[in-house]
Design a protein around this motif. Structure first.
Motif, PDB file in Angstrom:
ATOM      1  N   UNK B  78       0.836  -1.195   0.000  1.00  0.00           N
ATOM      2  CA  UNK B  78       0.000   0.000   0.000  1.00  0.00           C
ATOM      3  C   UNK B  78       0.872   1.247   0.000  1.00  0.00           C
ATOM      4  N   UNK B  79       0.550   2.189  -0.916  1.00  0.00           N
ATOM      5  CA  UNK B  79       1.245   3.472  -0.945  1.00  0.00           C
ATOM      6  C   UNK B  79       0.573   4.369   0.055  1.00  0.00           C
ATOM      7  N   UNK B  80       1.263   4.730   1.125  1.00  0.00           N
ATOM      8  CA  UNK B  80       0.579   5.597   2.071  1.00  0.00           C
ATOM      9  C   UNK B  80       1.419   6.829   2.381  1.00  0.00           C
ATOM     10  N   UNK B  81       0.716   7.915   2.656  1.00  0.00           N
ATOM     11  CA  UNK B  81       1.365   9.173   3.022  1.00  0.00           C
ATOM     12  C   UNK B  81       0.853   9.557   4.400  1.00  0.00           C
ATOM     13  N   UNK B  83      -0.548  11.532   7.541  1.00  0.00           N
ATOM     14  CA  UNK B  83      -1.491  12.643   7.510  1.00  0.00           C
ATOM     15  C   UNK B  83      -0.803  13.982   7.718  1.00  0.00           C
ATOM     16  N   UNK B  86       4.507  16.713   5.069  1.00  0.00           N
ATOM     17  CA  UNK B  86       4.498  17.750   4.045  1.00  0.00           C
ATOM     18  C   UNK B  86       4.423  17.017   2.709  1.00  0.00           C
ATOM     19  N   UNK B  87       3.216  16.935   2.129  1.00  0.00           N
ATOM     20  CA  UNK B  87       3.007  15.942   1.078  1.00  0.00           C
ATOM     21  C   UNK B  87       3.863  16.113  -0.163  1.00  0.00           C
ATOM     22  N   UNK B  88       3.932  17.337  -0.758  1.00  0.00           N
ATOM     23  CA  UNK B  88       4.767  17.435  -1.967  1.00  0.00           C
ATOM     24  C   UNK B  88       6.216  17.030  -1.717  1.00  0.00           C
ATOM     25  N   UNK B  89       6.765  17.512  -0.596  1.00  0.00           N
ATOM     26  CA  UNK B  89       8.161  17.185  -0.315  1.00  0.00           C
ATOM     27  C   UNK B  89       8.317  15.710  -0.003  1.00  0.00           C
ATOM     28  N   UNK B  91       6.663  13.278  -1.237  1.00  0.00           N
ATOM     29  CA  UNK B  91       6.663  12.496  -2.483  1.00  0.00           C
ATOM     30  C   UNK B  91       7.925  12.774  -3.290  1.00  0.00           C
ATOM     31  N   UNK B 154      12.711  15.561   6.763  1.00  0.00           N
ATOM     32  CA  UNK B 154      11.951  16.696   7.247  1.00  0.00           C
ATOM     33  C   UNK B 154      10.464  16.537   6.933  1.00  0.00           C
TER      34      UNK B 154
END
Lengths: 221, 423
Positions: B78-81, B83, B86-89, B91, B154
């Protein structure tokens, strides 16, 4: 992937909007230049294929210039509108990298690589490192005072006026491209003919270091 | 068809495709050999189950299908990020890490020049790009390597990750200096920054592999590259025992795989760089077909195989070290760089300058180079050992709170003077 699907969105809507605007601006300004560069006589004439394969077609230069010049401009503006310190550093990284690629396009390979080593590599690592060590919280947000904003605005307007005056006042002449200058020649010139400017510029890095040390001291009280 | 290949741009394109394939496959099997070698060192079997779909009557192929299984597992997870990340960074970080470690292949001279149609005229260089500043390019790209780690750390918004990132940044800043000094020694003794010409200088007229002239600089470069790739004993950024997983604690599935891939790619590229600078690149004496004049396609393939063999040897040493040496403590790491490697590097640069002043690198015979180089290296080593031996051992960090180490039994420990007398 979050349960509500919200976490999947990577780019914020505002960012997408800015990106679209910049791409549109670039396309508008680039189109005539590209059309001019690819020659009036269609793509098949004038040895287009061999030029492209030789990497010497002006189309390369035009597309590259607008792509990376646009990136440099966009990310430079983005630095000013970002509040988060680390993201600022990333935008600065993008600016410096794009400028380095512009140097590469002008066959100033040495300058481009030095740009990456000195600025993108060195200064930015220092910046990230300094920010992480000196602030209480790494997610510190920058708030600019009104006086600071005014002073910065005045200075940058003056700088812009001075640069534009220089650009517009210069009698630009189109010469034959000279190709890349060997590193050995550059090194010899830097340490003989241009020794004083070279040393003066290296004082800049010293100033950066002193500034960083000063900021770090102030934080500790 | 052959005429098309004579074009450097098309040839480079083909070479990029071949190299990317070869390096990705090499990386996959590096992970496998890492486990096999660790097992060998620790008297275990290592992965030995996964064959190819029970092909060949259930024969297990000594576990050679393992990398495919690992890759498939990473793909299907599962690809998880997180919550609060810092989402763009978050990824971007693995991608930056992978890109930066991969673009180094562009300037490595894999097999000299190639004469495709055997008409005696060299057609293309067996190198993706042959810029004037090849060596500086590698240096610049190497200095960007820390970004992926720091950003990933970070962006994860995890204190253990952040610790890993800060450690990586500090380590990289310190070890880049001896890295540059070691490279400077090569530049001075070859008088070149174009990688192809550095290989040439090690072969032509009275040239010998730089490792024989500057063994200390070779060692310096190898150690700093270990630090740059975050490999043990320099893997402070990961150190599972204290930081969970360091900078990649919050990463999973393919993003974690990208970090992993970039570490191994970095190892391969760094080894290639080390071979080109110090081990004569694709050259090997006494084997026909590996000379400067051999430009036929089979000779170029042989040269690539030669460089590949050298790279494999270096990667093996990397793994060997990882499973043999314990990790440094952070203050030891810093002391090694600032008090050990940097003074040594400065001494070596001074030696190279003196040698250049007396015109040693340009001599037609091997012997002055060897005598000056080895003698000078011995002198630098002697001085460094002397200074290190004379200076008192630094007391840092936790050591300050510990009783001094006694060679006597623990019961008879000598108490510290500042803690008052015993009893």
């Amino acid at each position: 992937m979050g349960a509500n699907g919200e976490t999947v969105t990577v780019l914020k809507p505002q960012l997408k909007l800015i990106l679209a605007a910049v791409i549109a601006c670039m396309a508008m300004t680039a189109a005539p230049r590209v059309a001019m560069a690819s020659g009036g006589g269609g793509l098949d004439e004038g040895g287009f294929v061999s030029d492209v394969l030789g990497g010497s077609h002006p189309l390369f230069e035009a597309v590259g210039f607008y792509l990376f010049g646009g990136l440099a401009a966009f990310s430079a503006i983005a630095i000013c509108f970002t509040k988060d310190v680390v993201r600022m550093a990333i935008w600065l990284f993008a600016t410096l990298g794009a400028v380095a690629i512009l140097y590469f396009l002008l066959t100033a390979y040495f300058l481009g690589v030095i740009q990456i080593i000195v600025y993108a590599g060195g200064t930015l690592v220092l910046l990230i490192f300094g920010v992480m060590l000196t602030t209480k919280s790494p997610s510190m947000q920058f708030a600019v005072s009104k006086i600071g904003l005014a002073a910065g605005g005045v200075v940058s307007l003056l700088l812009f006026a001075a640069l534009m005056g220089l650009v517009l006042g210069t009698d630009w002449q189109r010469g034959e491209p000279t190709g890349s200058i060997p590193v050995a020649t550059l090194g010899r010139d830097l340490l003989t003919t241009y020794l004083v400017p070279f040393e003066v510029i290296s004082v800049l890095l010293l100033v950066v270091m002193i500034g960083a040390a000063y900021l770090a001291r102030q934080e500790r009280e | 068809m052959l005429d098309l290949l004579k074009n450097q741009l098309l040839f480079s394109g083909l070479l990029i495709a071949v190299l990317m394939g070869a390096i990705n496959l090499g990386v996959a099997y590096c992970t496998f050999y890492e486990r096999k070698i660790s097992a060998w060192i620790q008297n275990r079997e290592g992965p030995n189950r996964v064959g190819f779909f029970g092909l060949f009557w259930g024969f297990h192929f000594w576990g050679y299908g393992q990398p495919m299984a690992d890759g498939l597992k990473f793909l299907l997870k599962e690809e998880m990020i997180p919550d609060k990340a810092d989402k763009p960074l978050y990824v971007m970080a693995p991608a930056i890490s992978f890109i930066v470690s991969t673009i180094g292949i562009a300037v490595i001279p894999w097999g000299g020049y190639l004469d495709i149609d055997a008409d005696g005229i060299v057609d293309v260089a067996c190198q993706v790009a042959n810029p004037d500043i090849g060596l500086l390019y590698v240096l610049g790209v190497g200095s960007l390597g820390v970004y992926g780690v720091v950003l990933g750390a970070w962006a994860s918004n995890n204190k253990y990750s952040l610790f890993g990132g800060i450690r990586a940044a500090a380590q990289m800043l310190s070890y880049e200096i001896p890295l540059g000094l070691a490279i400077l020694v090569v530049v001075l003794s070859c008088g070149e920054v174009r990688l192809e010409n550095i290989v040439r200088a090690q072969i032509e007229g009275g040239g010998t592999w730089n490792v024989f002239v500057h063994p200390l600089a070779f060692f310096l470069l190898f150690v700093t590259q270990l630090a740059e790739t975050n490999r043990a004993p320099f893997d402070m950024a990961e150190s599972e025992q204290e930081l969970v997983g360091g900078f990649h604690t919050e990463y999973g599935a393919l993003k974690f795989a990208l970090f992993f891939l970039s570490e191994y790619t970095h190892m391969i590229i760094n080894s290639a760089f080390l071979c080109v600078l110090f081990l004569g690149g694709w050259h090997f004496p006494w084997i026909p077909g590996l000379g400067l004049e051999d430009t036929a396609w089979w000779a170029v393939l042989a040269k690539m195989a030669m460089l590949g063999t050298k790279i494999a040897g270096c990667v093996f040493v990397y793994m060997w070290i990882r499973w043999t040496l314990p990790r440094f403590r952070f203050d030891q790491l810093m002391r090694l760089a600032w008090k050990g490697l940097i003074p040594t590097g400065l001494g070596l640069v001074a030696l190279a300058v003196v040698m250049t002043y007396f015109g040693i690198p340009g001599s037609e015979s091997v012997w002055p180079k060897l005598i000056w180089g080895l003698g000078g290296n011995a002198a630098v080593l002697f001085m460094v050992v002397l200074v290190v031996g004379m200076s008192p051992a630094g007391v840092t960090g936790r050591q300050a709170n510990m009783p001094p180490i006694s060679l006597l039994s623990p019961a008879k420990r000598v108490p510290r003077a500042d803690q008052g007398t015993a009893n």
